[in-house]
Structure formats: C-alpha cells, structure tokens
Design a protein around this motif. Structure first.
Motif, PDB file in Angstrom:
ATOM      1  N   GLY B  66      47.646  41.780  43.392  1.00 19.04           N
ATOM      2  CA  GLY B  66      47.780  41.380  42.318  1.00 19.04           C
ATOM      3  C   GLY B  66      49.072  40.230  43.466  1.00 19.04           C
ATOM      4  N   MET B  67      49.783  40.607  44.256  1.00 23.97           N
ATOM      5  CA  MET B  67      51.015  39.918  44.873  1.00 23.97           C
ATOM      6  C   MET B  67      50.363  38.423  44.866  1.00 23.97           C
ATOM      7  N   ILE B  68      48.614  39.218  46.452  1.00 22.06           N
ATOM      8  CA  ILE B  68      48.749  38.398  47.364  1.00 22.06           C
ATOM      9  C   ILE B  68      48.371  36.873  46.255  1.00 22.06           C
ATOM     10  N   VAL B  69      47.022  37.629  45.023  1.00 26.09           N
ATOM     11  CA  VAL B  69      47.188  36.526  44.135  1.00 26.09           C
ATOM     12  C   VAL B  69      48.028  35.268  43.451  1.00 26.09           C
ATOM     13  N   ILE B  72      48.285  33.111  46.036  1.00 24.09           N
ATOM     14  CA  ILE B  72      47.444  31.746  46.040  1.00 24.09           C
ATOM     15  C   ILE B  72      47.541  31.197  45.313  1.00 24.09           C
ATOM     16  N   LEU B  73      47.454  31.682  44.262  1.00 24.43           N
ATOM     17  CA  LEU B  73      47.969  30.862  42.693  1.00 24.43           C
ATOM     18  C   LEU B  73      48.483  30.098  43.195  1.00 24.43           C
ATOM     19  N   LEU B  74      49.863  30.102  43.451  1.00 22.66           N
ATOM     20  CA  LEU B  74      51.224  29.234  43.758  1.00 22.66           C
ATOM     21  C   LEU B  74      50.812  28.560  44.682  1.00 22.66           C
ATOM     22  N   LEU B 136      57.246  35.567  39.292  1.00 21.17           N
ATOM     23  CA  LEU B 136      57.149  36.506  38.456  1.00 21.17           C
ATOM     24  C   LEU B 136      55.991  35.763  37.582  1.00 21.17           C
ATOM     25  N   LEU B 137      56.055  34.780  37.183  1.00 19.66           N
ATOM     26  CA  LEU B 137      55.592  33.972  35.986  1.00 19.66           C
ATOM     27  C   LEU B 137      53.606  34.003  36.513  1.00 19.66           C
ATOM     28  N   ALA B 138      53.782  33.451  37.686  1.00 18.40           N
ATOM     29  CA  ALA B 138      52.492  33.615  38.541  1.00 18.40           C
ATOM     30  C   ALA B 138      51.577  34.755  38.772  1.00 18.40           C
ATOM     31  N   ALA B 139      52.700  35.842  39.112  1.00 16.51           N
ATOM     32  CA  ALA B 139      52.165  37.161  39.001  1.00 16.51           C
ATOM     33  C   ALA B 139      51.646  37.685  37.575  1.00 16.51           C
ATOM     34  N   ASN B 140      52.559  37.680  36.494  1.00 18.02           N
ATOM     35  CA  ASN B 140      52.556  38.105  35.218  1.00 18.02           C
ATOM     36  C   ASN B 140      51.251  37.105  34.364  1.00 18.02           C
ATOM     37  N   MET B 141      51.002  36.222  34.774  1.00 24.14           N
ATOM     38  CA  MET B 141      49.756  35.343  33.870  1.00 24.14           C
ATOM     39  C   MET B 141      48.365  35.679  34.449  1.00 24.14           C
TER      40      MET B 141
END
Lengths: 265, 534, 77
Positions: B66-69, B72-74, B136-141
């Motif tokens: 999840g952290m890697i995702v 990647i998103l960021l 955190l926003l990227a992780a939570n979304m």
C-alpha cells in the motif's frame, strides 16, 4: 530538466535501503508490539520512504512551484505597480490637459464676451443714435406740431387779446389824458419799488409823454440815480419804465395790460 | 397531479432499485451464483502477502505494498505536473497545472495561516509538513480504489480464523471464494485442517491424475465402493493412500445414509405429531405413543452412529420417562431431532466431500461440489491495504513528527528549549519563588506529553483509517450493494481530514515548540490568539 | 475455556471503548460552540473552523487512548 547526479544517487540508495530495511528487525519477532504490527524494520523503511517522497516533492513540486508562484506574484505586483504608475501619469496628463482646456475655454469665452460686448456697444450706439434721431424727429415733429398749434392758438388768442386790448386801450386811451398821465407818474414815484431805488449809474427812464423838468427832478430824486436818460415811447401807454443796466422795473400801463392779457390766456 | 404521478413513478423506480440492489442482489442472486459477500479476516498488523519476499527473508505485507502504491501515485502525480508545466516554467497554466498550483497554493496558504511567519523562516518546515499531508492523502485515497483491500491472494485460511471454500476462477491460478449463503461468516479452520488444506492445495491439486476430483455421478455408493476397491488393488504409494482415503469416506457414506433417512423420517413423524397435538389437545395418548416410538427410533439411530453424542441420548430419554408428556417435550424433540439431522448431515457431507477430495475439511453438499467448490477452507489476503492502516507507518510518522518538533524547537531557542522539560531556572529560584516547583513538575509532565503526542498522533491516524476499512468490510458483508458507497464517501472525507489533521498537528506542535515559553502548556493557544488577531 | 477468554477479552475491549462517550460529548459541545460563534460572526468562520478542528483533534485524543487500550486488550493480551 537538469538532474543533479548526487540527488539521483541518493534516491537510488534510499530506495534500496527502504526495501532492505525491514530486514533490520527481522529477528525481532516475539516482541509484543508485533501483534499490533509495530515493527522496527518497517518503521525504518517508512522513514526512508518518507525521505524519498520528501526529496521528490521538494525538488519537483514545493520548491519550484513556490518559486514560480513567487516570481509570478512579483511580476504581477510589478505589473500592477507599472499600471498604477501609468495610470498616475495619465491622470497627471489628464489634469494638465484639463487645465489647458479650461484656459482655452476661458479665453474663448473672454473673446466671445468681448466681441459680444463690442457688438452690443455698436448695436447700442446705433440704437442710441437711431433712437436719438427718432426722438429728434419725434421732437421736431412734436415741436412743429406744437408750434403750428401754438401759432394757430396764438393767432386766435392774439386776435382775442388784441380785441380785448383794443377794447381796453379804447377804454384806457380815452381816459389816459394828461392829467391821468401825471397821476400815473407821480403814483409810480411815490411808490417806487425797492428794486428801483438807489440805482446809481446810468439809468434809462422811458415815459409815454415827455416829462416836465420838475418831474424829471422828482424821478432823479426817487431813483437816486446820477445820470438819467429820459426816453419817450407812447407805446407804453402810460407810467414809467426804469432800466438800469440789466435791471428793468416796468411800471408801464402796457406792461400791466400785457400781464392782464397773459392772465387772460 | 401530473407531478405527483411522475413522483410516484420515480419513487416506485427508486424502491424497486433499492429492493433489487439491497435485497435481492446481495441476499438471493449473488449467493445463488456462489459469489455472496465473504467476511474477511480482520487483523491489526499488515497481512503477509508473500512470505520472505523482502530481502533478509522478511515477509512482504500488504500495507507495505500500500505504501509503494501511494508512492507510485505521488510520483505519477508529480511527474505529470512537472511535464504539464514544463518544469514550472510555463507561464499560462493548463488545466492540470492550474489544478496542481491551486492545490499547492491552498495547502501553502492554509499552513501559513496556521504557522504564521515561522513557516517560511524555519528551513524546510513547510515542505516537511506539506509532504506529510500529500503522502498521507495519497495513501488514504489509494486505499479506496476498487480492488484495494478486496482483491488478493487466496490461500488456506490460517488456524483460528474462518474461511470459505473456493471455486476455480478464469485462469488456472485464479480462485474465487465460494459463498452461497448470505451473511455466512465462514467455517473455522484449525491447525490440522489448515495443514491438510495446504498439503492438498500446494502439493497435489492439479499435479497428479489421482489427486483430481473423483466424481460419483449416477453411481450408487456401493458401486463406487466396489470401483474404488478395484482401483486400490492396482494403485501404489500416494495413489493408494488417496484411494484408500476415498474408500473410507465411501464406507462412512454407506453407513450414514440409512441413519440420515431414519432421522428424517422420525422428524417428519414428530412434526406431524406436533401438528396433531396443536390441532387437538385432548388426544394425549396418541401423542405419547408417537413419542415412545420416536424415542425408540432415535436410540437405535444413535447406536448406529456409534454413540455420536451421549449427552443428547440422555436428553432424549428424559421425556420418555416422564409419562404425562405435555406439549413442550414434543417441540423439544423436534428441535433436538433437527440438530441431530444437522450433525448427521454435516458428517454425511464431509464424507461426500472426502470421497471426491480425500481429507476434505469442509462439508459440502453434492450440489455445491458439482458447482466446482473445493472443500477446504480458504480466505483472501488483499494484495494492497491502506498504508495508514498499519501501525508501523503511523508510529513511524508520529515519531518523526515529534523528533522534528524537538529539532525545530532547538533550532529556534537553542539549548534553552529543554528548559521546557527540565526547568532548571525554576528549580534554582525555588528559595525566592517556591511556586516554581509547580513549573518544574509541569516540565516533567511535558516530557510525558511528548510521548503522548506520539501515541495520539499514531493511533488517531491508524484508528480512523483502520476503523474505516473495518466499517467498509462490515457494511459490505451485511449489504454488499449501494450502502457501502455511503461509507466510501465518508471514507474519502475521513481520509482527507486525517491527512490534514496529522500535518496540521505536526505544524502546530512545531510552532508551539518554537515559541518562547513562560510556564504551562498554553503556548499553543497563545500562538493561536496571536494569529487570530492578525 | 478458550471461548470464555475470548468473551472476556471482547467485554474488556467493549468496556474500554466506553471512554469514547466523553470525547463524543466533548466534540458535540465544541462544535456547538464553534457553530454558534460562526453564526454570530460569519466573517470569522475560517479562523473558528481551524481552531474547532484543532480542538476536536485534541479532544479526540482521549477516544484514541481508549481505542489503543481496546486494541491491546483484544490483540496483545
């Protein structure tokens, strides 16, 4: 974009470390915190991961974007200032222009006023002249008409007066005998008006009949004059006319009759 | 009137959709198709997706993925923004650039309102806080994307958890949990059954001819037994073991079949008697007779199943002894009989599954087996789980934040910063100001409060995100269509708010630490008062 | 025996979460006050909102301690 090699190297090293880091805590099983999932190795990898993200975002997003935004803000600010200066200059120019325009207007007005005034003056003059002429004409006409009327009236009155006077002369002439003449002179002399006393200088005395020497002496005495010239004019009908320079004391019958005729008119 | 009719039609459509989506679909149609909603296993630590996949033999957890995702998103976001804006040199922004600029400007202005001038004067403070927020926003979304926390690796359920049978999916390696009942919490797995499952699943399935499903078809159990005996004669080694296991299961089936039939007959009789009893309460003797018959039948059956449960037997006999039997014992009998049948049915199903898959641990009916259900207990470990639902992340970030607080505090105030914790001047002036002792004690409490900050920061984020995931799972389990959408919307808000709260609190703590302190911990309020007056 | 243990743990965790009542009330009061303030002075809405969120967050910390205790009771003990 020019990439700093050190940054890339650091990034790669950190990425490798991040993946490897959970191994740091691999032997730490049996820790009660593990049942909650709190694991030192994963925490270290989270820190390294955060470092990477921090590096990435700071170099590619926060710094350049904020710098760009600052630059843009400065530019906009400068633009606004320039615009303000331009607006100021324009306002000044406008004020100047307005001043000039005002002056021009004032001058123009003045000139117009002047020309108007002149025109008015001329017109007034012309008018005044015209009026004067008109007045004159009217006056002349009036005068002429009055004169004509007066002449007519005078004619009529003259006739009437001459009739009256003739009648009066008829009456008076009959009665104005010598004796009466003498009475009139003595009457005049006994009652000399104040204006005819002490005349001095040369006095001219006119009488209807030539005066006797005694009478002349009396006149001289009554008038108080030194040199008296005696004139005879039967037209005055009776009485005396004393003339001393510009002063005349008329005590003649003709004068009385004339007064009467004037009163009749 | 017209509007009312139209409204009625719309309302009817809404009701119909609600009934279909919230009633028929999750409770009837989906279970009928074998894809009812399963209840996942809820665990606090990140679940292991791949054992020993990370260097050093460390298990790869789904929260790590999840952290890697989120990373990647960021990275994609930042690179897209970089490209769209040509390295932030483009003067006239496009739509995406404008969006990013607006986002960053909003964050920046918000933080500046909060932190005042210190935000810019302290080096790297605002990028630090903003990075926390954005990550955190990227992780939570990213945790709310479809497939996250739902698509995962299927494996035998761990011991002491529960799971479901599986069916083959689209490809050889794809499986889907087989859930053919609504609100089915699954079957429990024990250590032994887990081992059997793993052996079957990883060692045998699809590898050997003899380890495939053995279909019974239209044959009778006796026939199957004969066939299997014949096969056992020629088999060797593992194949022989398999065949023998199947043979045992068939024997069991043959033994259980009459028992089940007898029990069902008894139940039918008891139900009829109960119905009679309810109809005419006068006829006591008939009921009693029925009773004794049933009792006899059940005792027979229980002996046949070789004393399955002695306790039930005892219970069974009690009403027989009581001759004046009222209505209740009959009812009790029915329920007991039903329980009996259920137990026998379970054993029967297990044996039936065992014939087809030797050592089956999940009792399945013939129909379920024909649907392709594999009679072992499995569950899914999602490939990706919200990074912030792992305490490792939240505790790491909280520790990082609190360390940053100390660092910025020292940077702003120098060594005097530590007077906040150990108030030496108050201690030295004790003779002049005895009340300084209070300041000193308050300082000691400040130390505790720094640790409390770690705990509250870490568990606030974790609690909200984890509880959000659990709520989503629970609601999905209850009503799998439409309703979870509401929770999902709520989760979007909560995810954003928690990211914001974490970063804002970090900033507030930092700013607080950078203030000169007199006494107590009212600094935060003071600083806010100051900013509020601007 | 094991079932009893699980049951007691569940009860313990549930009791621990009773502590969330306080923060719940507190957040209610807090938002009440903040909304009144915004109602009286809508221009200060932004400031009030920020401080309200901070207040909520600090209040919520108590509930979080409850959550921690509950989690420890359920999963660690």
């Amino acid at each position: 974009m020019r990439v700093n090699k050190n940054v890339v190297l650091l990034t790669l090293v950190m990425a490798a470390l991040m993946v490897v880091s959970p191994a740091f805590a691999a032997e730490e099983s049996g820790n009660p915190l593990d049942t909650l999932g709190i694991n030192m190795g994963f925490m270290i990898s989270q820190w390294i991961n955060f470092g990477l993200v921090f590096l990435l975002l700071t170099t590619l997003l926060w710094r350049p974007l904020v710098n760009a935004m600052d630059a843009r803000t400065a530019k906009i600010k400068k633009g606004i200032e320039d615009a303000a200066a331009a607006a100021n200059a324009r306002r000044n120019a406008e004020v100047e222009a307005e001043k000039i325009i005002n002056q021009a207007q004032r001058e123009a007005q003045q000139r117009v006023a002047e020309s108007q005034g002149k025109g008015e003056d001329v017109a007034k003059q012309v008018e005044a002249e015209a009026r004067k002429q008109a007045d004159k004409i009217i006056a002349d006409a009036k005068a002429a008409s009055t004169a004509a009327r007066d002449a007519e009236l005078a004619g009529l009155r003259g006739q009437v007066t001459s009739i009256a006077v003739a009648i009066a002369q008829q009456l008076i002439g009959k009665s104005l005998d010598e004796k009466r003449q003498k009475e009139l002179v003595s009457e005049f002399l006994s009652n000399v008006p104040a204006s005819a006393q002490n005349l001095g200088g040369a006095v001219e005395v006119t009488s209807a009949m030539p005066l006797e020497a005694a009478e002349q002496e009396k006149v001289k005495k009554a008038l108080g004059a030194s040199g008296v010239i005696f004139k005879v004019d039967p037209a005055i009908l009776g009485g005396l006319i004393v003339r001393a320079g510009d002063r005349v004391v008329d005590g003649s019958v003709r004068n009385n009759l004339t007064n009467l005729s004037g009163r009749l008119n | 009137m017209n509007a009312r009719v139209r409204g009625l039609i719309i309302f009817a459509v809404i009701v119909a959709v609600a009934v279909v989506a919230c009633g028929l679909l999750p409770f009837v149609w989906l279970p009928a198709a074998g894809v009812g909603m399963a209840l996942p296993v809820i665990t606090v630590p990140g679940e292991v997706v791949s054992y020993g996949a990370l260097p050093g033999g460390v298990n790869l957890t789904n929260t790590f993925i999840g952290m890697i995702v989120a990373d990647i998103l960021l990275v994609i976001f930042v690179l897209l923004a970089w490209r769209a804006s040509k390295g932030w040199t483009k003067e006239v922004p496009g739509r995406f650039q404008a969006f990013v600029e607006m986002l960053v400007e909003t964050i920046y202005n918000f933080l500046k309102n909060l932190g005042g001038e210190r935000l810019r004067s302290a080096p790297l403070l605002w990028p630090f806080v903003a990075t926390i927020f954005l990550f955190l926003l990227a992780a939570n979304m990213s945790k709310l994307f479809p497939g996250v926390e739902s698509v995962g690796k299927i494996h035998c359920a761990y011991a002491d958890t529960s799971g479901y049978p599986v069916v083959q999916g689209a490809t050889d390696n794809a499986y889907i949990l087989y859930v053919d009942r609504a609100l089915d919490a699954g079957n429990a797995q024990t250590a032994e059954t887990e081992e059997i499952c793993n052996t079957w699943f990883y060692a045998y399935k699809g590898k050997y001819e003899y380890a495939q499903r053995y279909e019974i078809g239209d044959r009778s159990f006796e026939q199957v037994r004969d066939d299997l005996t014949a096969a056992a004669a020629t088999a060797e080694g593992e194949e022989l073991a398999f065949t023998q296991a199947r043979l045992e299961a068939v024997e069991q089936l043959i033994a259980l079949e009459p028992v089940l039939e007898a029990q069902q007959a008894a139940l039918a009789a008891a139900t009829a008697a109960a119905a009679d009893d309810h109809g005419s309460t006068d006829d006591h003797s008939a009921a009693e007779e029925d009773h004794s018959e049933e009792a006899a039948a059940t005792t027979e059956e229980t002996t046949a199943t070789e004393g399955e449960e002695a306790a039930t037997e005892g219970e069974e006999e009690a009403p027989v002894v009581e001759t004046p039997a009222p209505v209740e014992p009959v009812v009790a009998d029915v329920t007991v009989l039903e329980a009996e049948i259920a137990a026998t049915q379970q054993a029967y199903n297990l044996a039936l599954s065992g014939v087809q898959y030797p050592g089956a641990t999940m009792p399945l009916t013939a129909e379920q087996l024909d649907n392709g259900a594999f009679p072992f207990i499995f569950h899914v470990t999602p490939f990706v789980r919200g990074a912030a639902s792992d305490l490792s992340l939240t505790v790491a970030y909280a520790i990082m934040a609190v360390i940053a607080v100390q660092v910025y505090g020292v940077m702003a105030l120098g060594p005097a910063y530590f007077e906040k914790f150990i108030n030496l001047s108050a201690l030295g002036n004790l003779s002049k100001r005895p009340l300084g002792a209070v300041d000193f004690i308050v300082g000691i409490f400040e130390i505790i409060s720094e640790f409390a900050k770690i705990i509250s920061l870490a568990f606030r984020l974790f609690g909200n995100i984890f509880a959000g995931g659990v709520a989503l799972i629970a609601i999905s389990f209850l009503v799998s269509i439409l309703v979870p959408g509401v929770i999902l919307l709520l989760e979007v808000v909560i995810g954003a708010v928690q990211a914001l709260v974490f970063s804002v609190l970090t900033l507030v703590f930092v700013v607080q630490a950078m203030e000169h302190h007199g006494s107590g911990d009212d600094h935060g309020h003071d600083s806010h008062g100051e900013t509020a007056h601007h | 025996m094991e079932g009893l243990e699980i049951g007691l743990k569940a009860i313990g965790a549930g009791l621990a979460m009773l502590g969330a009542i306080g923060p719940g009330l507190g957040i209610g009061f807090l938002v009440n006050g903040a909304l009144q303030a915004i109602g009286r002075n809508p221009d200060a809405g932004g400031q009030v909102q920020t401080n309200m969120i901070l207040g909520i967050v600090f209040t919520e910390a108590v509930a979080i301690y409850c959550l921690v205790v509950a989690l420890i009771v359920l999963f660690v003990l």
